[in-house]
Design a protein around this motif. Structure first.
Motif, mmCIF file in Angstrom:
data_model
loop_
_atom_site.group_PDB
_atom_site.id
_atom_site.type_symbol
_atom_site.label_atom_id
_atom_site.label_comp_id
_atom_site.label_asym_id
_atom_site.label_seq_id
_atom_site.Cartn_x
_atom_site.Cartn_y
_atom_site.Cartn_z
ATOM 1 N N VAL A 155 0.946 -1.169 0.065
ATOM 2 C CA VAL A 155 0.057 -0.097 0.055
ATOM 3 C C VAL A 155 0.739 1.017 -0.128
ATOM 4 C CG1 VAL A 155 -1.950 1.261 1.198
ATOM 5 C CG2 VAL A 155 -1.728 -1.427 1.024
ATOM 6 N N CYS A 156 0.544 2.078 -0.684
ATOM 7 C CA CYS A 156 1.263 3.408 -1.163
ATOM 8 C C CYS A 156 0.695 4.376 -0.564
ATOM 9 C CB CYS A 156 1.901 3.515 -2.161
ATOM 10 S SG CYS A 156 3.059 4.871 -2.797
ATOM 11 N N SER A 157 0.950 5.325 0.227
ATOM 12 C CA SER A 157 0.326 6.608 0.644
ATOM 13 C C SER A 157 1.165 7.809 -0.192
ATOM 14 C CB SER A 157 -0.076 6.713 1.950
ATOM 15 O OG SER A 157 1.433 6.837 2.551
ATOM 16 N N VAL A 158 0.287 8.631 -0.902
ATOM 17 C CA VAL A 158 0.707 9.958 -1.522
ATOM 18 C C VAL A 158 0.194 11.283 -1.122
ATOM 19 C CG1 VAL A 158 1.136 10.919 -3.910
ATOM 20 C CG2 VAL A 158 1.364 8.236 -3.555
ATOM 21 N N ARG A 159 0.912 12.027 -0.668
ATOM 22 C CA ARG A 159 0.877 13.747 -0.657
ATOM 23 C C ARG A 159 1.647 14.317 -1.427
ATOM 24 N NH1 ARG A 159 0.544 12.137 5.044
ATOM 25 N NH2 ARG A 159 -1.503 12.640 5.928
ATOM 26 N N GLY A 160 0.887 15.444 -2.167
ATOM 27 C CA GLY A 160 1.923 16.333 -2.855
ATOM 28 C C GLY A 160 2.287 15.570 -4.247
ATOM 29 N N TRP A 161 3.549 15.933 -4.490
ATOM 30 C CA TRP A 161 4.133 15.435 -5.946
ATOM 31 C C TRP A 161 4.499 13.949 -5.859
ATOM 32 C CZ3 TRP A 161 3.876 18.090 -10.314
ATOM 33 C CH2 TRP A 161 3.597 19.707 -10.251
ATOM 34 N N GLU B 143 2.010 15.376 -19.232
ATOM 35 C CA GLU B 143 0.865 16.120 -18.579
ATOM 36 C C GLU B 143 0.819 15.713 -17.288
ATOM 37 O OE1 GLU B 143 -2.821 15.550 -20.686
ATOM 38 O OE2 GLU B 143 -2.296 16.860 -22.291
ATOM 39 N N LYS B 144 0.289 16.479 -16.119
ATOM 40 C CA LYS B 144 0.284 16.297 -14.774
ATOM 41 C C LYS B 144 -0.954 15.649 -14.587
ATOM 42 C CE LYS B 144 3.716 19.923 -13.647
ATOM 43 N NZ LYS B 144 3.721 20.512 -15.176
ATOM 44 N N VAL B 145 -0.938 14.874 -13.708
ATOM 45 C CA VAL B 145 -2.294 14.241 -13.375
ATOM 46 C C VAL B 145 -2.798 14.418 -11.850
ATOM 47 C CG1 VAL B 145 -3.935 12.042 -13.404
ATOM 48 C CG2 VAL B 145 -2.241 12.367 -15.223
ATOM 49 N N SER B 146 -4.096 14.995 -11.545
ATOM 50 C CA SER B 146 -4.391 15.327 -10.341
ATOM 51 C C SER B 146 -4.949 14.110 -9.573
ATOM 52 C CB SER B 146 -5.701 16.231 -10.210
ATOM 53 O OG SER B 146 -6.677 15.607 -10.827
ATOM 54 N N ALA B 147 -4.889 13.985 -8.282
ATOM 55 C CA ALA B 147 -5.142 12.791 -7.604
ATOM 56 C C ALA B 147 -6.659 12.036 -7.825
ATOM 57 C CB ALA B 147 -5.033 12.770 -6.215
ATOM 58 N N ALA B 148 -7.576 13.363 -8.110
ATOM 59 C CA ALA B 148 -8.962 12.967 -8.582
ATOM 60 C C ALA B 148 -8.975 12.264 -9.640
ATOM 61 C CB ALA B 148 -9.832 14.034 -8.495
ATOM 62 N N ASP B 149 -8.293 12.965 -11.205
ATOM 63 C CA ASP B 149 -8.433 12.015 -12.152
ATOM 64 C C ASP B 149 -7.598 10.817 -12.000
ATOM 65 O OD1 ASP B 149 -9.722 14.385 -13.389
ATOM 66 O OD2 ASP B 149 -7.843 15.345 -14.074
ATOM 67 N N THR C 115 -2.741 2.265 -4.224
ATOM 68 C CA THR C 115 -2.195 3.600 -3.846
ATOM 69 C C THR C 115 -3.267 4.326 -3.451
ATOM 70 O OG1 THR C 115 -0.221 3.526 -5.314
ATOM 71 C CG2 THR C 115 -1.052 5.414 -4.726
ATOM 72 N N VAL C 116 -3.373 5.164 -2.336
ATOM 73 C CA VAL C 116 -4.251 6.022 -1.790
ATOM 74 C C VAL C 116 -3.627 7.483 -1.816
ATOM 75 C CG1 VAL C 116 -5.863 6.691 0.020
ATOM 76 C CG2 VAL C 116 -5.129 4.099 -0.188
ATOM 77 N N ALA C 117 -4.142 8.329 -2.301
ATOM 78 C CA ALA C 117 -3.696 9.706 -2.466
ATOM 79 C C ALA C 117 -4.430 10.715 -1.858
ATOM 80 C CB ALA C 117 -3.502 9.849 -4.049
ATOM 81 N N ALA C 118 -3.944 11.753 -1.362
ATOM 82 C CA ALA C 118 -4.648 12.906 -0.766
ATOM 83 C C ALA C 118 -5.087 13.826 -2.099
ATOM 84 C CB ALA C 118 -3.515 13.849 0.046
ATOM 85 N N GLU C 119 -5.988 14.632 -1.620
ATOM 86 C CA GLU C 119 -6.664 15.381 -2.829
ATOM 87 C C GLU C 119 -5.384 16.530 -3.593
ATOM 88 O OE1 GLU C 119 -11.341 15.836 -1.512
ATOM 89 O OE2 GLU C 119 -9.782 17.021 -0.574
ATOM 90 N N PRO D 159 -9.670 12.939 0.996
ATOM 91 C CA PRO D 159 -9.338 14.048 1.570
ATOM 92 C C PRO D 159 -8.003 14.063 2.442
ATOM 93 C CG PRO D 159 -11.569 13.888 1.991
ATOM 94 C CD PRO D 159 -11.098 12.566 1.502
ATOM 95 N N ALA D 160 -7.146 15.146 2.457
ATOM 96 C CA ALA D 160 -5.875 14.980 3.051
ATOM 97 C C ALA D 160 -5.800 14.584 4.474
ATOM 98 C CB ALA D 160 -5.124 16.524 2.827
ATOM 99 N N ALA D 161 -6.986 15.260 5.045
ATOM 100 C CA ALA D 161 -7.120 14.925 6.590
ATOM 101 C C ALA D 161 -7.309 13.300 6.997
ATOM 102 C CB ALA D 161 -8.253 15.713 7.155
#
Length: 272
Positions: free
Chosen positions: A113-119, A178-184, A134-138, A196-198
């Protein structure tokens, strides 16, 4: 596993166990958690050890600070004026270092399991893609900047991206940068989910708890079978499934699963 933490010049990969879960935490905030050569070596060595550790049931890869990982340092900050690497240096060295991390994350018979914030950039992006979940913050952003820097893609990106999101979207990430947002990323199937980041730590913890409570041997075999099936015909894949089924049916967890079914209760798997 005796390795508690490894410190590299200017950066650290903290390694600690929490019961049957192994945590690997990248910490080099002054360089957006880019990986030094020593940090890469630590990840390779620790994942290699984990692959043969019978007590482990799940792995978590994360980072401290506002970013996950901005890639690998190809040139050390003070070495730009030093001697040029020997011809063929990358071909000799990289398969045993950064590429080995991607291979281990993808093939190790433990859920990752990978957790991602930011870049999550370059190698950082591809480590996240090689994990099982992979679970990413917004606020997370996934970026493959190789061609924008003038060199071809690396660290498994040309293999991972088309399989996860299709060739067209892979080309947008690799050829156009192209950069991809967490939502996309979540909507495309590039990652498991965007939260959500929290809620990131809580979501990752719940997922790790669920995986670590599962039938570890069968999970590992299923992961291996899915990797094999990507290159196999349907009959070949089903043939491999039979071998995996034969092995998993001889585990203690299989017996517990049958007993729990008969007794109409939740199984208490022990990972054996």
């Amino acid at each position: 596993m005796s390795r508690e933490s490894e410190t590299a010049p200017g950066g650290t990969v903290a390694v600690h166990r929490e019961n049957d879960v192994l945590h690997l935490v990248i910490d080099r905030n002054e360089r957006r958690n880019s990986l030094s050569a020593a940090m890469v070596d630590t990840l390779v060595a620790t994942l290699t050890d984990a692959a043969s550790d019978p007590a482990l049931r799940a792995i978590h890869l994360g980072a401290n600070g506002k970013d996950f990982c901005s890639g690998v340092d190809w040139i050390a900050p003070n070495d730009s004026d030093g001697p040029r690497p020997r011809t063929g240096d990358l071909v000799r060295r990289i398969p045993h270092t950064s590429h080995r991390i991607i291979e281990l994350l993808h093939t190790i018979q433990l859920p990752v399991v990978c957790s991602v914030r930011g870049w999550a950039v370059g190698m950082g992006c591809n480590m996240a893609l090689a994990a099982d979940f992979t679970v990413a913050a917004e606020d997370a952003v996934f970026w493959e900047p190789f061609l924008t820097r003038g060199f071809s893609p690396d660290s498994g990106s040309t293999w991972l991206l088309p399989r996860l999101i299709g060739l067209t979207r892979a080309k947008r990430m690799l050829l156009l940068g192209e950069k991809v947002s967490a939502a996309d990323a979540a909507a495309w199937g590039l990652i498991d989910r965007c939260v959500p980041a929290a809620d990131l730590d809580t979501s990752v913890r719940a997922l790790l708890d669920q995986l670590a409570a599962g039938p570890t041997v069968a999970i590992g075999l299923a992961k291996q079978a899915m990797t094999f099936a990507q290159h196999a015909t349907l009959p070949q894949a089903m043939h491999q499934e039979l071998y995996d089924l034969e092995l998993s049916c001889r585990t203690s967890d299989f017996k517990e699963g049958l007993t729990a079914f008969r007794e109409r209760r939740e199984p208490g798997f022990r990972g054996r």
